[in-house]
Design an enzyme around this catalytic site. Structure first.
Site, short mmCIF file in Angstrom:
data_model
loop_
_atom_site.label_atom_id
_atom_site.label_comp_id
_atom_site.label_asym_id
_atom_site.label_seq_id
_atom_site.Cartn_x
_atom_site.Cartn_y
_atom_site.Cartn_z
CE LYS A 14 -38.73 27.97 -1.87
NZ LYS A 14 -37.85 27.27 -3.16
C1 LIG Z 1 -36.76 27.44 -4.49
C2 LIG Z 1 -36.21 25.92 -5.08
C3 LIG Z 1 -34.88 26.60 -6.31
C4 LIG Z 1 -34.39 27.84 -5.81
O1 LIG Z 1 -33.83 27.50 -4.28
P1 LIG Z 1 -32.76 29.65 -4.71
O2 LIG Z 1 -32.71 29.37 -2.67
O3 LIG Z 1 -33.98 30.40 -4.70
O4 LIG Z 1 -31.82 29.51 -5.21
C5 LIG Z 1 -34.80 25.48 -6.07
N1 LIG Z 1 -35.28 23.79 -6.32
C6 LIG Z 1 -36.95 23.94 -6.43
C7 LIG Z 1 -37.61 22.68 -5.80
C8 LIG Z 1 -37.23 25.19 -5.48
O5 LIG Z 1 -37.84 24.97 -4.78
#
Ligand SMILES: *Cc1c(COP(=O)(O)O)cnc(C)c1O
Length: 498
Positions: free
Chosen positions: A113
């Site tokens: 993120k």
């Molecule tokens: C948010 C997240 C996901 C999922 O990603 P999306 O974009 O919501 O599909 C997968 N793995 C981790 C560690 C995340 O923080």
């Protein structure tokens, strides 16, 4: 480049407006009016650039209302060694024959993120300035664990902004909770919700589109925006790392220029994998997009049957950031696949809201299964995969990444496809020490989080990220926990408006 809404194709706004609003008034998501192309020559030119420069090159195709100087300002501030533990920003590890790990977790909060949330505050404040808007931005965030902390780090003490994060009380890992409740900054609030991620997300979405709330805020010179992946400013930075990794792999001779690669993404809200789809549609040679879910496998079922049905049991798993039954960004994909049919999108998402279910047409079903492969992996298989990868290749991965690895292995044995493959590794194993350690050596798990962090460091040989190590002694600042029906009152209260 103008932006439309998935629920109103007649809209025509600049990217700065789309980013500052976050979500369209009628509830749709903003999308660019077309997907810009990137040629092989342009890709080759990126080879000599660093990550920030590659990012600016990609953004210049989407955010055409931003000046070059503005893009340089945003990218250089976001993607530097001030914030990331590695100069490459994203690292690629060669795991085994033809399989590569795209490590997206070297940022300040140790999850992918950060790749978007380090730059979003720059995009947002630059947008507001460009539009000569004189209001304070309040960011409301629903998080399944990683977005919340990444958004808090991105927005803490950014002038003209305030941020409130809601997380499911029982739905995040201990380290994730610790990261959020110890957050510093004068403009931050963190609150637990008695419910799951979907409750937090619906709560936030309802507040966003509540006209009474919007009017009350407006009178006080405040507007909401979103740091969730419904915001285009969150999504477009994710396109960059797929473009950039292709360039890195080709320029290092791992693949030939023009050779296709497959991409595997552990998926929740469908943001990360949608970014890979955009990279493919821009012209980056990408083959299959492999969508990996945990047992909350609403997307696996959708890709296989064309029926999206959220009326099912919700499971709390060891990959909590994927414990989601409403994958918001699917709306953007379906808008594109339906030929930008906004009426159709309103109908399906209306059905999703009222009945929790919709079924797409045969054409879209066919298009989906041409582009995507969907698979899922339960907690037991996740654990076994972490152990196998460690034993066989000496590589330690987190639970979300393990879901992706397992689904990829299933895909490979089902199809015999040997195309070189890039797996998105979305979090540092240290964010999920308990689950990872119990996969590696059950006897070393403990009630003490940091004893497990130390054990994991010893077994994996990977340094503990400084940002996690320092939390050990940090004071808890936020203890609140509310019912999901009280989110609106809470927000108004925090803003001093009731
Ligand atoms: C948010 C997240 C996901 C999922 O990603 P999306 O974009 O919501 O599909 C997968 N793995 C981790 C560690 C995340 O923080």
């Amino acid at each position: 480049m103008y932006y439309k809404s998935t629920r109103d194709s007649s809209l025509r706004i600049d990217s700065a407006v789309a980013i500052s609003k976050g979500i369209s008034e009628e509830g749709g998501l903003f999308v660019p009016e077309s997907i810009p192309a990137i040629t092989m020559d342009e890709l080759k030119k990126l080879a000599d650039m660093n990550y920030a420069q590659r990012a600016a090159a990609v953004f210049s195709k989407y955010l055409t209302d931003f000046t070059e100087a503005e893009l340089v300002y945003c990218t250089e501030n976001a993607y530097s060694v001030k914030n990331f533990e590695t100069e490459n920003i994203a690292e690629i590890a060669h795991l085994f024959d033809g399989t590569y790990m795209l490590e997206l977790w070297h940022g300040p909060t140790c999850a992918f993120k950060d790749m978007a949330l380090q730059i979003l505050p720059y995009f947002l404040t630059t947008s507001v300035k460009k539009l000569n808007l004189d209001y304070k931005i309040v960011i409301l965030v629903a998080t399944s664990g990683d977005t919340g902390k990444a958004a808090l780090e991105g927005f803490k003490d950014v002038p003209g902004t305030q941020i409130m994060v809601f997380y499911p009380e029982e739905g995040v890992s201990d380290m994730q909770k610790r990261q959020m409740v110890t957050q510093e900054g004068e403009n931050v609030t963190v609150c637990a919700v008695k419910g799951n991620f979907d409750d937090c997300q619906s709560g936030v979405k309802t507040i966003f589109t509540d006209n009474d709330v919007i009017d009350t805020l407006e009178k006080d010179g405040i507007r909401f925006s979103s740091a969730n992946s419904i915001n285009w400013g969150r999504l477009v930075p994710q396109v960059v790392y797929y473009v950039s990794s292709y360039v890195t792999m080709a320029s290092q001779g791992e693949i030939k220029w023009g050779e296709k690669i497959n991409i595997v993404v552990p998926t929740g809200n469908f943001g990360n994998i949608l970014a890979a789809y955009y990279a493919k549609m821009m012209g980056v040679p990408i083959g299959k997009l492999i969508c990996a879910s945990n047992v909350n496998k609403v997307l696996t079922d959708f890709i296989r049957t064309g029926v999206y049905d959220r009326n099912r049991e919700f499971y709390a798993t060891t990959s909590p950031s994927m414990d989601i039954l409403i994958s918001s960004n699917l709306e953007r994909l379906l808008y594109l696949l339906s030929g930008e049919n906004d009426a159709q999108i309103r109908e399906w998402f209306g059905e999703l809201a009222s009945e929790g279910r919709y079924e797409v047409s045969d054409d879209i079903k066919a298009a989906m299964s041409e582009l995507f492969y969907g698979g899922y992996c339960d907690d037991a298989a996740t654990k076994e995969t972490i152990r196998n990868i460690y034993k066989t290749y000496g590589y330690t991965c987190d639970t979300h990444t393990a879901v992706a690895v397992k689904v990829y292995q299933d895909y490979k044995s089902e199809t015999g496809d040997t195309t070189k493959t890039l797996i998105a590794s979305t979090a540092s194993p240290y964010k999920f020490s308990s689950s990872v350690l119990s996969a590696l050596d059950e006897s070393r798990t403990s009630d003490d989080e940091y004893a497990m962090v130390d054990a994991l460091a010893e077994m994996s040989g990977m340094p503990v990220p400084a940002s996690l190590a320092e939390l050990k002694t940090k004071e808890r600042r936020f203890n609140g926990s509310i019912d999901k029906t009280d989110m609106k009152t809470f927000v108004l209260h925090e803003l001093g408006l009731n």
